[in-house]
Motif scaffolding. Structure first.
Motif: not given
Ligand SMILES: C[S@@+](CC[C@H](N)C(=O)[O-])C[C@H]1O[C@@H](n2cnc3c(N)ncnc32)[C@H](O)[C@@H]1O
Length: 217
Positions: A196-204
């Motif tokens: 939904n146009h929201e960028t998220e970054t996670f460390l996997w």
């Protein structure tokens, strides 16, 4: 807010939005989620004992893991645990704060924590990683998603319609915390998605408990 208020915020928040979150989880970030579920499914033998920390309503991850493993799901939200018991009758669920949990040493072959450790105040995250190492057998598998930025308090008054709290460290610190807790990191990768146009970054992180490591509190 003190520690109890933060925990209450998270538990009540997921009591309210957990069902909607579960629906969203089946539709967004699906590539990453599926990739890291497959890592667990491929690396552990059928019937392995798996602890899923912050399991939510059990969909989609706990359900997929429970088809192959003996899964115990933990969640702080009463409502999420209620939903999880309905969604995944084959698994065992306990309503608890993962920071207060206690299991005998080497009780599990695998531990998963997808998008959940990030809800702990960050001074609890290192100690919880240490306890996870204690609960795993040597060589046991740990797969989790952590934050990528240093942020002691991240608070949203209305996340999906409820107040919510997160906290965390930058990726380098997270890697160090995992290693210092008695793990060998197999792979740590920042993964970015746009929903939904929201960028998220996670460390996997995919890690194995070091054989003979002394870890835990
Ligand atoms: C973002 S949801 C992720 C749910 C599931 N792991 C998934 O990947 O869809 C985070 C879950 O962690 C749970 N949680 C947050 N803090 C927790 C804590 N201290 N102990 C146990 N569960 C917690 C929340 O109630 C919520 O269900």
């Amino acid at each position: 807010m003190n520690r109890d208020d933060l925990k209450r915020t998270v538990a009540r928040g997921y009591d309210k939005v957990g069902e909607a979150y579960g629906l969203m989880a089946t539709r967004s970030r699906t590539v990453q989620r599926s990739r890291y579920e497959t890592v667990v499914l491929d690396r552990l033998p059928e019937g392995a004992r798996v602890l899923d920390l912050g399991c939510g309503s059990g969909v989609p991850t706990t359900r997929r893991l429970a088809r192959r493993f003996e899964v115990t799901g933990i969640d702080i939200s009463e409502k999420q645990v209620e939903l999880a018991r309905l969604n995944v009758p084959k698994a065992t669920f306990i309503q608890a704060d993962m920071a207060d949990l206690d299991f005998p040493a080497e009780s599990f072959d695998g531990v998963t924590a997808y998008y959940s450790i990030i809800h702990l105040p960050r001074d609890e995250q290192g100690p919880v990683l240490g306890r996870i190492a204690t609960w795993l057998r040597p060589g046991g598998l740990f797969v989790c998603s952590l934050g990528t930025h240093s942020n002691e308090v991240d608070y949203d008054r209305s996340w999906m319609g409820a107040p919510m709290f997160w906290s965390g460290f930058d990726s380098a610190t997270n890697r160090k915390l995992v290693e210092e807790s008695g793990f060998r990191i197999v792979r740590a990768r920042e993964e970015t998605t746009t929903t939904n146009h929201e960028t998220e970054t996670f460390l996997w992180i995919i890690a194995e408990k070091l054989a003979g490591s002394i870890s835990g509190p």
